[in-house]
Design an enzyme around this catalytic site. Sequence first.
Site, short mmCIF file in Angstrom:
data_model
loop_
_atom_site.label_atom_id
_atom_site.label_comp_id
_atom_site.label_asym_id
_atom_site.label_seq_id
_atom_site.Cartn_x
_atom_site.Cartn_y
_atom_site.Cartn_z
N GLY A 162 -24.78 -11.61 -12.65
CA GLY A 162 -25.99 -11.76 -11.87
C GLY A 162 -26.29 -13.15 -11.35
N GLY A 184 -24.40 -15.11 -9.26
CA GLY A 184 -23.79 -15.49 -8.00
C GLY A 184 -24.79 -15.64 -6.87
N CYS A 241 -25.26 -12.30 -5.20
CA CYS A 241 -25.36 -11.18 -6.13
C CYS A 241 -26.83 -10.83 -6.36
CB CYS A 241 -24.69 -11.53 -7.46
SG CYS A 241 -24.80 -10.24 -8.71
#
Length: 345
Positions: free
Chosen positions: A180, A182, A185
């Site tokens: 989570g 990124g 993301c």
Amino acid sequence: MRIEEDLKLDFKDVLIRPKRSTLTSRSEADLAREFSFRHSGGKYRGIPIIAANMDTVGTFEMARALAGHRLATALHKHYDESRLVEFFKALPAEATVFYSMGITDADYAKFLRVKAAAGDAIAHVCVDVANGYTKSFVDFIRTLRKAFPQVTIMAGNVVTGEMTEELIMLGVDIVKVGIGGGSVCTTRKVAGVGYPQLSAVIECGDAAHGLGGLICSDGGCASPGDLSKAFGGGADFVMLGGMFAGHDECAGEGEDHPDGRKVRFYGMSSRAAMDKYAGGVASHRAAEGKEVLLDHRGPVEGTVQEILGGVRSACTYVGARKLKELSKRTTFIRVARQLNEVFGA
């Protein structure tokens, strides 16, 4: 249901405290690392930064450019077989490039064909899934290790010490850590699942090193200072997606705007990626990534220099003559504010 009360930290929550140093110049900081992988027995020497296996970042062109700086690349998994074989056969022995794949039967069958054709040129494999906690992922790692005992395996993603230990015992050489974090993301928003990256690195690194394994911090780096914090927290490798995006060596559609050239960048679980490779978002799931437009950034050379210069600077501030000393000399301090942003971030 239970709640863990221990505070978990992200890169933005800390700074590295300076210490007395005998280094007189950033040029004295050696960023190269040497590793012997626990399971494959392979050797590594280079600067342990890896371009992510995203289709706009993990390209042949990026791999060639970063190899000149002794950095690594995880290729994206969407190249066709003939191009992969041709690329790996021409790869210099000193370059570190990971063949990337998922865990479907089709992924494995494709790998078997490419590996048979390219032979020992494929020495590093990245097994990449969004959720490294499934039985199917664990079973796949077991099968892959049994079939290829001399291939160095990097696999993930996970964020907890116990799963890191399990993967290492199964045969993973480098556990990929991060869920989570990124830049493109949206798993934390869509699924409500994740883990602050610095705490994940510290906890997974501690678990891995106790078994002779290694970790790669994947996601959460927005600036060179974040790499310093990842290495300081115990990461052996750091993987970058957004920080390498938008360069000449990247793929992705470009657009001309009044304020300059823009390049599309998207997460591999985004609607854009699933439209491109899976015929759209399946009815049983939601997209967990987004698409953004980035300024075109020219050759990656300048960004590499900025990143390496930042990490060298961190080494001089704490007296780490070699990168491997950085974690031993790092003391994190919690902060309420990172920067003076009166004139912008």
